[in-house]
Design an enzyme around this catalytic site. Sequence first.
Site, PDB file in Angstrom:
ATOM      1  CG  HIS A 190      -1.986  -0.981   1.204  1.00  0.00           C
ATOM      2  ND1 HIS A 190      -2.601  -1.458   2.330  1.00  0.00           N
ATOM      3  CD2 HIS A 190      -2.593  -1.602   0.174  1.00  0.00           C
ATOM      4  CE1 HIS A 190      -3.525  -2.331   1.987  1.00  0.00           C
ATOM      5  NE2 HIS A 190      -3.538  -2.435   0.692  1.00  0.00           N
ATOM      6  CD  GLU A 413      -0.209 -11.906 -15.084  1.00  0.00           C
ATOM      7  OE1 GLU A 413      -0.535 -11.162 -14.145  1.00  0.00           O
ATOM      8  OE2 GLU A 413      -1.003 -12.659 -15.685  1.00  0.00           O
ATOM      9  CG  ASP A 437       1.382 -11.857 -10.493  1.00  0.00           C
ATOM     10  OD1 ASP A 437       1.639 -12.212  -9.333  1.00  0.00           O
ATOM     11  OD2 ASP A 437       0.248 -11.504 -10.867  1.00  0.00           O
ATOM     12  CB  CYS A 484       0.871  -3.377 -17.740  1.00  0.00           C
ATOM     13  SG  CYS A 484       0.527  -5.126 -17.464  1.00  0.00           S
TER      14      CYS A 484
END
Length: 552
Positions: A190, A413, A437, A484
């Site tokens: 976060h 990924e 990932d 991305c």
Amino acid sequence: MSEPVTKGTVRGIGASPGRAAGRAYRMARPPELPARAPVADAAAEFEAAAEALRTVSEHLERHAAKAAGPEARAILEAQSMIAADPMLLESVRDGVDAGLGAAHAVAAGCAHHRAALVEAGGYFAERAGDLDDIRDRAVAAVLGLPMPGLPDPGHPYVLIADDLAPADTAGLDTSVVLALVTHRGGLTSHTAILARMLGLPAVVACQDAAAVEDGMWVSVDGVTGEVEIGVSEEDAERVLREAAAARERMAASTGPGGTADGHSIPLLLNIGSAKDVRPDAEGVGLFRTEFLFLDRADAPGFDEQVEAYSAVLRALPGRRVVIRTLDAGSDKPLPFLGLPVEENPALGLRGLRTARRRHDVLDTQLRAVAEADKACEAETWVMAPMVSTVAEAADFARHARGHGLSHVGVMVEVPAAALHAGHLLREVDFLSIGTNDLGQYTFAADRQHADLADLLDPWQPALIHLLALCGEAARASGKPVGVCGEAAADPLLALVLTGLGMTSLSMSAPSVPAVRESLRAHTMDECARLADLALKALDPSEARRAVTLGAG
């Protein structure tokens, strides 16, 4: 306890680009629980605990309403819902029934739920830290103390913390807090996400920052991850002047992405809904559709999905919008999917794999994307997450094209997809690399594991080698490949990615200007040379250092 350091450089992971300097101050410690005492009135203790949780939930909800952006708002709303969860309240009641006072019952209830989230892993584990913040705030409310929060030295400062709760990060005043340095966290924490959104330089996983004492002068580099301790006040002022000048340049930066010699590198946005779209954006490189599906008892209907996708497509006429199909299941569990509970959810039914059990959900989504595409003028691309084999890519492409969608791709990924990138591109029109990932699966390191954050550094040479394979496949096929993941937001690493053959980069909106200016300062040949330096390095520090020197 770390010994105080008065001068020197400590290192973490650069999580949000930019430089800043100032006096360092630490987050206040959470309230301490009082000594256990006999409970005279269990009903009163339970009511005090319940009122504290209500207070915390309402406090977080108010913060959410004032949050700086949709990502911050979503995080705070989720945390508010956890504080108001009836199951948490029942755990608190169990503590009171066992003879605990209100403060201890709150702490025990939060600990119980925290352990359950950690054990569940994946998306649930990502929310475990929220329980610590809820516990500290609720215990403070029970004891009549101010809720834990940010220091207030009366002047701008660099904030040092073990980690930051979403409520603290989302409420930061960027005119007061110059930069963030945390002991824990990673590029997808976060703190990192919200720091990038706020445009604050940030360094995470910097364990040696525990040795920084209040009032020390420090300089923070959010790209290299270096925190210099014991700088002079004059040096700090120089860093701030240079940072201010850089921000002015960034504010004036406009136009499409590209290199100094004219090679186009579109700089696209990562978004969760139409609220995240910027009118001057070149397009969208990642539309995370799972935000439409989360926190609900059933899947959104066809018409609701059409409207959600159309809202984004209408906002970007003539521009590319890459829509990722539902990336959920397992580590982002959705009850309505009816998927089995798994011992290792990160390796289970997630992303495109959920279609093995619920193909109807994917089929409805593809129909909705196709319907939205008919009525809008954007260039609609669609891609599937968690693709591992050529057969999976071919099957997805067949279904998507069967609905009339003409630009079909898959995400890279997992290492298997990178190793067979050329074969995948025979079946689909483009690739999009999710570096977060891909790093997790390449290094067998959970993205949320604080002790393994160094393995998830996007400068890891093994990860860069996998990206190079994708770039080579794209050049050979003449088809596009983009990034991305958060790696695309690093202005220095963007040069390497371009040199590896990436044809577009996608990131959060505040990161675009710095990446744009970085690319404009270098030719394609220079980017290729920098990519070669990164490929020859043996560790992330060496790669970053070599490219920094090479970029001049």
